[in-house]
Motif scaffolding. Structure first.
Motif, mmCIF file in Angstrom:
data_model
loop_
_atom_site.group_PDB
_atom_site.id
_atom_site.type_symbol
_atom_site.label_atom_id
_atom_site.label_comp_id
_atom_site.label_asym_id
_atom_site.label_seq_id
_atom_site.Cartn_x
_atom_site.Cartn_y
_atom_site.Cartn_z
ATOM 1 N N THR A 1 6.260 -5.547 1.293
ATOM 2 C CA THR A 1 6.050 -4.978 2.619
ATOM 3 C C THR A 1 4.576 -4.684 2.818
ATOM 4 N N SER A 2 4.116 -4.911 4.028
ATOM 5 C CA SER A 2 2.717 -4.586 4.317
ATOM 6 C C SER A 2 2.494 -3.072 4.273
ATOM 7 N N ALA A 3 3.609 -2.304 4.299
ATOM 8 C CA ALA A 3 3.501 -0.841 4.241
ATOM 9 C C ALA A 3 3.583 -0.319 2.815
ATOM 10 N N ALA A 4 3.422 -1.196 1.814
ATOM 11 C CA ALA A 4 3.647 -0.795 0.421
ATOM 12 C C ALA A 4 2.830 0.446 0.058
ATOM 13 N N ARG A 5 1.562 0.428 0.425
ATOM 14 C CA ARG A 5 0.690 1.542 0.068
ATOM 15 C C ARG A 5 1.174 2.846 0.711
ATOM 16 N N ALA A 6 1.543 2.757 1.986
ATOM 17 C CA ALA A 6 1.998 3.958 2.707
ATOM 18 C C ALA A 6 3.307 4.482 2.119
ATOM 19 N N VAL A 7 4.222 3.563 1.776
ATOM 20 C CA VAL A 7 5.505 3.988 1.195
ATOM 21 C C VAL A 7 5.270 4.623 -0.173
ATOM 22 N N PHE A 8 4.397 4.009 -0.974
ATOM 23 C CA PHE A 8 4.062 4.554 -2.295
ATOM 24 C C PHE A 8 3.580 5.997 -2.169
ATOM 25 N N PHE B 1 8.086 8.695 -7.933
ATOM 26 C CA PHE B 1 7.032 7.806 -8.425
ATOM 27 C C PHE B 1 7.600 6.404 -8.550
ATOM 28 N N VAL B 2 7.063 5.469 -7.747
ATOM 29 C CA VAL B 2 7.482 4.072 -7.878
ATOM 30 C C VAL B 2 6.290 3.269 -8.378
ATOM 31 N N ARG B 3 6.516 1.979 -8.596
ATOM 32 C CA ARG B 3 5.486 1.160 -9.234
ATOM 33 C C ARG B 3 4.808 0.291 -8.197
ATOM 34 N N GLY B 4 3.497 0.472 -8.037
ATOM 35 C CA GLY B 4 2.693 -0.446 -7.258
ATOM 36 C C GLY B 4 1.968 -1.401 -8.176
ATOM 37 N N PHE B 5 1.342 -2.403 -7.589
ATOM 38 C CA PHE B 5 0.662 -3.426 -8.389
ATOM 39 C C PHE B 5 -0.724 -3.657 -7.802
ATOM 40 N N ALA B 6 -1.755 -3.400 -8.620
ATOM 41 C CA ALA B 6 -3.125 -3.464 -8.117
ATOM 42 C C ALA B 6 -3.444 -4.829 -7.517
ATOM 43 N N THR C 1 1.138 -5.802 -1.665
ATOM 44 C CA THR C 1 2.318 -5.681 -0.794
ATOM 45 C C THR C 1 3.600 -5.453 -1.586
ATOM 46 N N TRP C 2 3.482 -5.318 -2.895
ATOM 47 C CA TRP C 2 4.684 -5.170 -3.720
ATOM 48 C C TRP C 2 4.944 -3.723 -4.091
ATOM 49 N N LEU C 3 6.225 -3.376 -4.162
ATOM 50 C CA LEU C 3 6.658 -2.107 -4.738
ATOM 51 C C LEU C 3 7.895 -2.372 -5.579
#
Lengths: 333, 333
Positions: A287-294, A303-308, A312-314
């Motif tokens: 999702t393009s909102a990955a950062r906002a959702v994180f 706490f979920v996992r983002g990817f540097a 766009t991944w969570l």
């Protein structure tokens, strides 16, 4: 092994200390969905003090190997090497092949690239299974983390044939929770196939540190020599042998994880986050909102996992109890 | 690392399964005096399930490193690398130096020769500290196992100077139980000194699998990279941090071990077995009757350590309770 220059430390899930620094005002208890570890852990048996006190005995190592061979359907216990987690095995497995060209099917768990580089290989990441042909060392995570991509057994065996004498390493860390029969565990009498199996993820005991290489006897002997005696702790020998022999728990847990994963899909879909991959132990959304959702989840103590390198991944692990489900639903709504 | 041919499996103490095969009619419980592990174990704290369930967090690793640096008097926590036992570190430490000439001060713990060979070195065993000068990798067990030979700190530092840039590795597995100050733990800011410290022997928790390398930060970073994340289990992180910070227990245990070792000396002397070496955790006797004594004790359900290549040597660990002392005295009389 002359260690080559190593990459900067990699980021992994499971670091609630880091989560609390990122989100200092978040409500406690923090809910850790940043890993792919089963939240319904195997019940801890009462451990004899001797498991902590005495040096682990060779007989106990042999018994664990026999149980693991049966559970994973490896050809025999002589094809099984137990280690304090799969992670520590990765450079040793990569060193089964003289330094040459290595390729990792990616994007995937980043430690494979690092381990191959440590073992002296020139490593690149490739996007398709067919791109692995022709290298000295090929690494496939199956099913893949984090996108769940699953390679079939026939395709992998054809790749092994095409690679020979190059080595195919298949990391089956999430295979127990995966329907079907894509595992190459039964095929490791082949001289150029090594399978890695994690204990802690499916059994929900990641702190115990236990994992296995399944490999041709020659490779198994070399890995055992590199690990040396007493590689696996007394608690891991005892709990591992009990859990891997518990077919009823294993079968029930597969059903339970599948149901939890479906519930997570529904919850994510209701929040407008569609699953694009995963296994029964984690789900990946794009999702393009990955950062906002994180960040929204983090401020809510989740706490979920983002990817540097994949902004766009969570990745979402499974909530372990009803309060965690409720908090996740509330934070996503 | 391309693994070289490795030696046949080595024989170690602590294998009661082997003892029971050798002495099938012996009375139970078997008394294991075949190791140098403290029988007065550090009291096991109640462990949180999270120690088994969750991935060990980087913060917990950092805390253990800080406690270990203080306990061992290493220059700082950045000089400390925790591992699942010292054993698994040996080939990694030997690989800090490019394959060359290695020498081990012997006779000693046999895994050092094997580890150096695994790392690609041409290894020989030498008899005197001065014979170590000029090699690329020098290994000293200090105090030595099994004869207790102790090299002084000044002599070791002079050797390190003479060796540079060759690497001096000092295995201080039994140093906690040794009076005086021969440790090189405070000297590892030198680029060519690495110290190994075992946790399980002095704290009597060999099954937990915990050990440390103390080394220059560059070496420490390379060892940490070779181990990868989560090398140490959750239980080992928790128990290790508690035990290494427990100065009262450590001081009392030194006294207790010294008293037990004196009692063992008296008992052995009364049986005509004079001590020729050892540390407070084990005693070495030399006798032409070694084989006969080994068998007599074995049939009495007491397992001591013989040495295939030193047929006149026997090593005795410390009995852990009064019944064990009585059975040992009766079997020796």
């Amino acid at each position: 092994m002359v260690l080559r220059e190593f990459a900067a430390p990699l980021t992994h899930g499971g670091d609630l200390g880091a989560a609390r620094k990122l989100f200092p005002g978040a409500p406690e208890p923090f809910i850790d969905l940043s890993t792919g570890i089963n939240p319904f852990s195997y019940p801890l048996p009462r451990l004899e003090p001797a498991a902590f006190v005495r040096l682990p005995e060779p007989g106990a190592v042999d018994r664990l190997g026999a149980v693991a061979a049966a559970a994973y359907r490896a050809p025999s216990a002589t094809h099984v090497v137990a280690a304090p987690g799969v992670q520590i095995l990765l450079p040793m497995v990569a060193a089964l092949v003289r330094p040459g060209r290595a390729a990792v099917l990616g994007p995937t768990y980043e430690e494979h690239v690092r381990a191959a580089a440590l073992a002296g290989h020139a490593v690149r990441e490739v996007a398709h299974l067919s791109d692995l042909a022709g290298v000295d060392l090929a690494m496939v995570v199956n099913p893949n983390n984090p996108d769940g991509r699953l390679a079939g057994r026939a395709d992998l065996l054809a790749l092994a044939d095409a690679l020979a004498p190059g080595l195919l390493v298949v990391d089956e860390a999430f295979m127990e929770a995966t329907p079907g029969d894509a595992s190459l565990a039964a095929d490791v009498s082949r001289a150029n196939v090594v399978v890695l199996r994690s204990f802690g993820k499916f059994f929900g005991l990641a702190g115990l540190r236990l994992g296995f290489a399944l490999a041709h006897q020659d490779h198994a002997a070399r890995l055992a020599a590199a690990l040396g005696p007493w590689a696996v702790s007394g608690p891991a020998l005892a709990i591992g042998a009990a859990a891997l022999a518990d077919a009823d728990w294993i079968a029930a847990t597969r059903v339970r994880l599948a149901a939890a994963a479906r519930r997570l899909d529904d919850l994510l879909a209701a929040a407008g986050l569609e699953r694009t991959g995963g296994t029964a132990l984690f789900r990946l959304v794009r999702t393009s909102a990955a950062r906002a959702v994180f960040e929204r989840l983090g401020h809510a103590g989740i706490f979920v996992r983002g990817f540097a390198d994949q902004p766009t991944w969570l990745r979402f692990g499974l909530p372990g109890d009803e309060p965690a489900w409720q908090r996740l639903a509330a934070a996503l709504s």
